[in-house]
Design an enzyme around this catalytic site. Structure first.
Site, short mmCIF file in Angstrom:
data_model
loop_
_atom_site.label_atom_id
_atom_site.label_comp_id
_atom_site.label_asym_id
_atom_site.label_seq_id
_atom_site.Cartn_x
_atom_site.Cartn_y
_atom_site.Cartn_z
N ARG A 228 -33.15 -31.96 -25.12
CA ARG A 228 -33.26 -32.30 -26.39
C ARG A 228 -33.69 -31.28 -27.57
NH1 ARG A 228 -34.01 -38.88 -27.34
NH2 ARG A 228 -31.78 -39.40 -26.57
N GLY A 229 -34.41 -30.48 -27.14
CA GLY A 229 -35.20 -29.37 -27.92
C GLY A 229 -33.97 -28.30 -28.29
N GLY B 136 -33.35 -26.13 -24.87
CA GLY B 136 -33.01 -27.02 -23.67
C GLY B 136 -31.63 -27.45 -23.98
N GLU C 148 -38.08 -41.60 -21.15
CA GLU C 148 -37.58 -41.88 -19.63
C GLU C 148 -38.56 -41.14 -18.89
OE1 GLU C 148 -32.92 -42.22 -20.15
OE2 GLU C 148 -33.82 -40.33 -20.02
N LEU C 149 -39.29 -39.98 -19.22
CA LEU C 149 -40.09 -39.23 -18.49
C LEU C 149 -40.99 -38.30 -19.42
CD1 LEU C 149 -40.94 -37.86 -15.72
CD2 LEU C 149 -39.04 -35.79 -15.72
N LEU D 1 -43.44 -35.65 -19.53
CA LEU D 1 -44.27 -34.49 -18.57
C LEU D 1 -45.60 -34.22 -18.43
CD1 LEU D 1 -41.03 -32.08 -19.43
CD2 LEU D 1 -41.28 -33.53 -17.55
N SER E 67 -42.97 -17.23 -24.56
CA SER E 67 -42.73 -16.96 -26.04
C SER E 67 -43.15 -15.53 -26.31
CB SER E 67 -43.52 -17.99 -26.86
OG SER E 67 -43.97 -17.41 -28.29
N SER E 68 -43.02 -14.73 -27.26
CA SER E 68 -43.37 -13.49 -27.52
C SER E 68 -44.69 -13.60 -27.99
CB SER E 68 -42.37 -12.83 -28.62
OG SER E 68 -42.52 -13.50 -29.69
N CYS E 69 -45.44 -14.77 -28.39
CA CYS E 69 -46.61 -14.95 -29.03
C CYS E 69 -47.78 -14.52 -27.84
CB CYS E 69 -46.92 -16.16 -29.64
SG CYS E 69 -47.06 -17.50 -28.86
N TYR F 59 -51.47 -22.07 -28.34
CA TYR F 59 -50.23 -22.11 -27.83
C TYR F 59 -49.97 -21.08 -26.86
CZ TYR F 59 -45.05 -21.97 -27.62
OH TYR F 59 -43.64 -22.09 -27.60
N LYS G 291 -48.97 -20.54 -22.83
CA LYS G 291 -47.74 -20.04 -22.18
C LYS G 291 -48.22 -18.92 -21.18
CE LYS G 291 -44.48 -22.19 -24.29
NZ LYS G 291 -43.44 -23.08 -23.20
N THR H 59 -38.04 -14.04 -27.86
CA THR H 59 -38.55 -13.46 -29.36
C THR H 59 -38.37 -14.71 -30.35
OG1 THR H 59 -38.20 -11.70 -31.24
CG2 THR H 59 -36.15 -12.61 -30.18
N HIS I 91 -40.60 -23.20 -38.06
CA HIS I 91 -40.60 -21.79 -38.06
C HIS I 91 -39.79 -21.13 -39.27
CE1 HIS I 91 -41.37 -22.39 -33.48
NE2 HIS I 91 -42.45 -21.73 -33.83
#
Length: 324
Positions: free
Chosen positions: A15-16, A19, A41-42, A44, A110-112, A139, A143, A167, A182
């Site tokens: 949903r993102g 994704g 439902e799940l 994570l 992520s590029s960060c 964050y 990652k 990026t 963002h």
């Protein structure tokens, strides 16, 4: 002669923004059975739920796009949530995938992950060579841990788990929250509302000088599927044992000022731009070295202004959701 059964592919975080774009890409490509679950439902972050899910379903591929994400304000305000939720989600999914025989997994980073003052453009081997940007360090650390989880399972268990480092992304499905989004969705909403009110000025955080690279999410999804589907021998020939991630970007950047001027044009704002230099700029420049991905046969195709017009059209079609 019987036909082969289509592979079962689990898209975590469907949903993102990323994704949902991967789901669209896989549906367009066809030849697979898609498996998705909502957060209700799940969850994570709950190990038992993730274990039960993988034990119940014969998953062959995983796109791990689920993440807690946000802009500078959100990262500064909720650092514990950002590091905990992301660590738990990726650890649970990667471990359960291995335990239940998932053949291939693609982790989205992520590029960060790269140092704040990394040499530009940032190549994959810049990882862990310097200090991270403080505003999103929790964050970024989560990652980096996800990349190393994939590398470690590959080294110890011979799995085929790959990582892609996008990026800055934008496009349909983005978060247009006025505080937690963002830079592109924040500016799109701010300029749109300024036009609606007839404002003569829009105030923007920072100096406008930082340089940023932006990739449309549909390009990101296409790159993700391309990387996932590369034959293992070709992928391994392009990697090093301790360097299993790959950059995804356009290889082109612009200043935040140039970005704001383009968004003003897209939204029809004709007033003044004012810069609030009391607010943080973040990293001075972030440009990805995408030569490795180019050598593997993929390059971005959506130009920035065309992509921004697409993102703005999506926002206009869904603005009632954000107003609520």
């Amino acid at each position: 002669m019987s036909q082969a059964t289509p592979p079962v592919i689990f898209v975590a975080g469907h949903r993102g923004m990323v994704g949902s774009a991967i789901v669209r890409q896989l549906q367009k490509q066809g030849g697979c059975t898609l498996l998705t679950r909502t957060h209700a439902e799940l969850d994570l972050t709950r190990q038992a739920q993730v274990e039960d899910f993988f034990a119940t379903h014969k998953v062959e591929q995983v796109y791990l796009a689920a993440a807690r994400v946000g802009g500078i304000h959100a990262n500064n305000t909720y650092p514990a949530d950002f590091i905990y939720d992301n660590l738990m989600m990726q650890a649970n999914v990667i471990a359960a995938a291995h335990q239940h025989g998932v053949r291939k997994l693609l982790f989205l980073g992520s590029s960060c992950i790269y140092p704040r003052m990394a040499q530009q453009p940032m190549a994959e081997d810049a990882l862990l060579t310097g200090t991270l940007e403080p505003t999103n360090e929790p964050y970024a650390i989560a990652k980096i841990a996800g990349i190393k989880l994939c590398e470690s399972y590959n080294r110890q268990h011979g799995t085929d788990y790959r990582s892609v480092m996008p990026t800055n992304l934008y496009g349909p499905g983005d978060n247009f929250h006025p505080e937690n989004s963002h830079v592109i969705p924040a500016l799109v909403r701010r300029f749109h509302e300024a036009v609606q009110r007839g404002d003569e000025e829009v105030v923007i955080w920072g100096s406008g000088t930082p340089m940023r690279e932006f990739l449309h999410v549909d390009d990101m999804a296409a790159a993700s599927v391309h990387v996932m589907n590369l034959p293992r021998e070709i992928w391994q020939a392009s990697t090093q044992p301790m360097l299993s991630h790959i950059n995804v970007g356009t290889g082109v950047d612009c200043s935040i000022r140039e970005l704001a001027e383009t968004i003003a044009r897209v939204t029809g704002f004709t007033g003044r731009l004012a810069w609030d230099t009391s607010k943080p700029d973040g990293t001075p420049r972030k440009l990805m070295d995408v030569n490795r991905l180019g050598s593997l046969g993929w390059r971005a195709s959506i130009k920035l202004e065309a992509g921004l017009r697409d993102a703005y059209a999506w926002f206009l079609a869904h603005q009632e959701d954000y107003r609520a």
